[in-house]
Enzyme design. Sequence first.
Site, PDB file in Angstrom:
ATOM      1  N   PRO A   1       0.777  -8.878   7.083  1.00 34.86           N
ATOM      2  CA  PRO A   1       1.791  -8.664   6.102  1.00 34.86           C
ATOM      3  C   PRO A   1       1.123  -9.130   4.595  1.00 34.86           C
ATOM      4  CG  PRO A   1       2.736  -9.347   7.680  1.00 34.86           C
ATOM      5  CD  PRO A   1       1.489  -9.334   8.289  1.00 34.86           C
TER       6      PRO A   1
ATOM      7  N   GLU B   1       2.280 -12.595  16.405  1.00 28.54           N
ATOM      8  CA  GLU B   1       1.949 -13.370  16.207  1.00 28.54           C
ATOM      9  C   GLU B   1       1.365 -13.906  14.845  1.00 28.54           C
ATOM     10  OE1 GLU B   1       0.573 -11.851  18.418  1.00 28.54           O
ATOM     11  OE2 GLU B   1       1.202 -11.684  20.484  1.00 28.54           O
TER      12      GLU B   1
ATOM     13  N   ARG C   1      -9.341  10.835   6.657  1.00 26.26           N
ATOM     14  CA  ARG C   1      -9.415  12.490   5.852  1.00 26.26           C
ATOM     15  C   ARG C   1      -9.654  12.549   4.570  1.00 26.26           C
ATOM     16  NH1 ARG C   1      -5.738  12.945   2.121  1.00 26.26           N
ATOM     17  NH2 ARG C   1      -5.425  14.967   1.902  1.00 26.26           N
TER      18      ARG C   1
ATOM     19  N   ASP D   1      -5.587  16.817  -3.947  1.00 25.86           N
ATOM     20  CA  ASP D   1      -4.205  15.626  -3.367  1.00 25.86           C
ATOM     21  C   ASP D   1      -3.549  14.486  -4.779  1.00 25.86           C
ATOM     22  OD1 ASP D   1      -4.295  16.986  -0.945  1.00 25.86           O
ATOM     23  OD2 ASP D   1      -4.399  15.800  -0.146  1.00 25.86           O
TER      24      ASP D   1
HETATM   25 CL1  6GU Z   1      -1.161  -4.843   8.417  1.00 22.03          CL
HETATM   26  N1  6GU Z   1       1.309  -6.066   9.781  1.00 22.03           N
HETATM   27  C1  6GU Z   1       2.007  -5.472   9.990  1.00 22.03           C
HETATM   28  N2  6GU Z   1       2.378  -6.815  11.235  1.00 22.03           N
HETATM   29  N3  6GU Z   1       3.498  -5.555   9.174  1.00 22.03           N
HETATM   30  C2  6GU Z   1       3.653  -4.784   8.001  1.00 22.03           C
HETATM   31  C3  6GU Z   1       1.839  -4.662   7.625  1.00 22.03           C
HETATM   32  C4  6GU Z   1       1.063  -4.835   8.809  1.00 22.03           C
HETATM   33  N4  6GU Z   1       1.565  -3.830   6.834  1.00 22.03           N
HETATM   34  C5  6GU Z   1       3.435  -3.935   6.227  1.00 22.03           C
HETATM   35  N5  6GU Z   1       4.007  -4.301   7.310  1.00 22.03           N
END
Ligand code: 6GU
Length: 235
Positions: A92, A119, A157, A172
Amino acid sequence: MKIDVLSLFPDMFTGVFEQSILKKAKEKGVASYKVTNFRDFADNKHNKVDDYPYGGGAGMVLMPQPIFDAVDSLKQQVAPEAKPPRIILMTPQGDRYTQRHAEELAKEDHLIFLCGHYEGYDERIREQLVTDELSIGDYVLTGGELAAMVIIDSVVRLLPGALGNDVSAVTDSFSSGLLEHPQYTRPANFRGFKVPDVLLSGNHAKIEEWRKAESLRRTRERRPDLLEAYKEKPE
Ligand code: 6GU
């Protein structure tokens, strides 16, 4: 394109690679997928892949050793003269993924996705191994697996030959920078609700004009942020 995934939950991917476009791409030889459990590379007798953080604190941290060894093993399975893989850490904290990233990744020959669960990652994985860090949006997932599936789907895709009809990828939503115009199919009158006359007119210039106007209108109504970016840099 060769696609490798490192995950502690490889079963999450079965199914996804065996349906629809991802399956067809594999059958056509456009893409291949392999999921590796990096726990198999742990060099300790309990197959431990995480440990307590130095300095203390809550949660566990993925150790570098199993992940470095798993990546080394994947690299050894390709020709030494091959273009080096993109090694993508799912987190994230990563760069927020968009269609631009998909288009860029679609030019590569080999992608390796690193998926952690709960983790954190030892920082040396980021510093020494990884080429890209990606997030799919501002919300927290339990692990990187679902995010990796989203990215793999959106990249495969775009590969030449993956879709039956090569025009559908470029027209698209997002590829043009605008949302797609409304579409209709038969019947022309469904329960009294009619298809716009212009689409039945056979006048292709008029139809294109209508579609462009609807595309702009829909983007203005739903995604004014996209419209601003489009006005600065159309297509
Ligand atoms: Cl790549 N990993 C995690 N754990 N949460 C996320 C993410 C990735 N992308 C958005 N939320």
